[in-house]
Design a protein around this motif. Structure first.
Motif, PDB file in Angstrom:
ATOM      1  N   ARG A  35      -1.714 -32.324  35.298  1.00 34.11           N
ATOM      2  CA  ARG A  35      -1.102 -31.503  34.255  1.00 34.11           C
ATOM      3  C   ARG A  35      -0.063 -32.396  33.588  1.00 34.11           C
ATOM      4  N   VAL A  36      -0.080 -32.425  32.259  1.00 35.60           N
ATOM      5  CA  VAL A  36       0.835 -33.268  31.506  1.00 35.60           C
ATOM      6  C   VAL A  36       1.790 -32.365  30.735  1.00 35.60           C
ATOM      7  N   LEU A  37       3.096 -32.524  31.029  1.00 32.02           N
ATOM      8  CA  LEU A  37       4.137 -31.725  30.385  1.00 32.02           C
ATOM      9  C   LEU A  37       5.068 -32.619  29.588  1.00 32.02           C
ATOM     10  N   LEU A 116       0.475 -34.844  39.368  1.00 26.07           N
ATOM     11  CA  LEU A 116      -0.751 -35.152  40.108  1.00 26.07           C
ATOM     12  C   LEU A 116      -1.062 -34.033  41.088  1.00 26.07           C
ATOM     13  N   LYS A 117      -2.021 -33.202  40.728  1.00 25.90           N
ATOM     14  CA  LYS A 117      -2.308 -31.992  41.495  1.00 25.90           C
ATOM     15  C   LYS A 117      -2.823 -32.261  42.908  1.00 25.90           C
ATOM     16  N   HIS A 118      -3.472 -33.362  43.121  1.00 23.88           N
ATOM     17  CA  HIS A 118      -4.030 -33.647  44.443  1.00 23.88           C
ATOM     18  C   HIS A 118      -2.990 -34.152  45.429  1.00 23.88           C
ATOM     19  N   LEU A 119      -1.774 -34.439  44.953  1.00 19.41           N
ATOM     20  CA  LEU A 119      -0.702 -34.890  45.842  1.00 19.41           C
ATOM     21  C   LEU A 119       0.226 -33.762  46.228  1.00 19.41           C
ATOM     22  N   GLY A 120       0.050 -32.582  45.632  1.00 22.27           N
ATOM     23  CA  GLY A 120       0.951 -31.460  45.910  1.00 22.27           C
ATOM     24  C   GLY A 120       0.646 -30.795  47.223  1.00 22.27           C
TER      25      GLY A 120
END
Length: 120
Positions: A35-37, A116-120
């Protein structure tokens, strides 16, 4: 996309930056991996309590002194008198539990974060 969730993240989706503080966060891109904010906080502005459930890389566009506080108002970080990463640099940012942020400097705080969603 659906409300943000990270494995074991105990805070409700209503505290996500895009939901709890939409005036200060813009969604630039999202898929199942990232996700880019874009975050932007003008001088004297205070961002309401919110979270970031994923870690990521912040690309710095504008710097200013700021104070990060927990939901109880206790100071978690005060950057006054410390060195800042300059515009054009990148830094790592861990997931952030509930906090508010007050821009106490003269410039606009502005960055683009690739979460990085997979590191959360």
């Amino acid at each position: 996309m659906s409300a943000p969730t990270a494995p074991g993240w105990p805070w409700p989706p209503e505290l996500d930056a895009l939901t709890a503080a939409p005036a200060y966060h813009d969604l630039l891109f999202e898929n199942k991996h990232v996700r880019v904010l874009e975050a932007h906080v003008g001088p004297g502005q205070t961002v309401p309590v919110h979270t970031h459930c994923w870690p990521g890389v912040l690309y710095i566009l504008g710097v200013s002194d700021f104070v990060r506080r927990g939901p109880d108002g206790n100071v978690l970080l005060d950057t006054r008198g410390t060195a800042h990463a300059p515009p054009g640099s990148s830094v790592w940012g861990e997931a952030l539990t509930p906090h508010s942020l007050e821009n106490v400097g003269d410039g606009e705080l502005r960055n683009i974060t690739v979460e990085l969603k997979h590191l959360g």
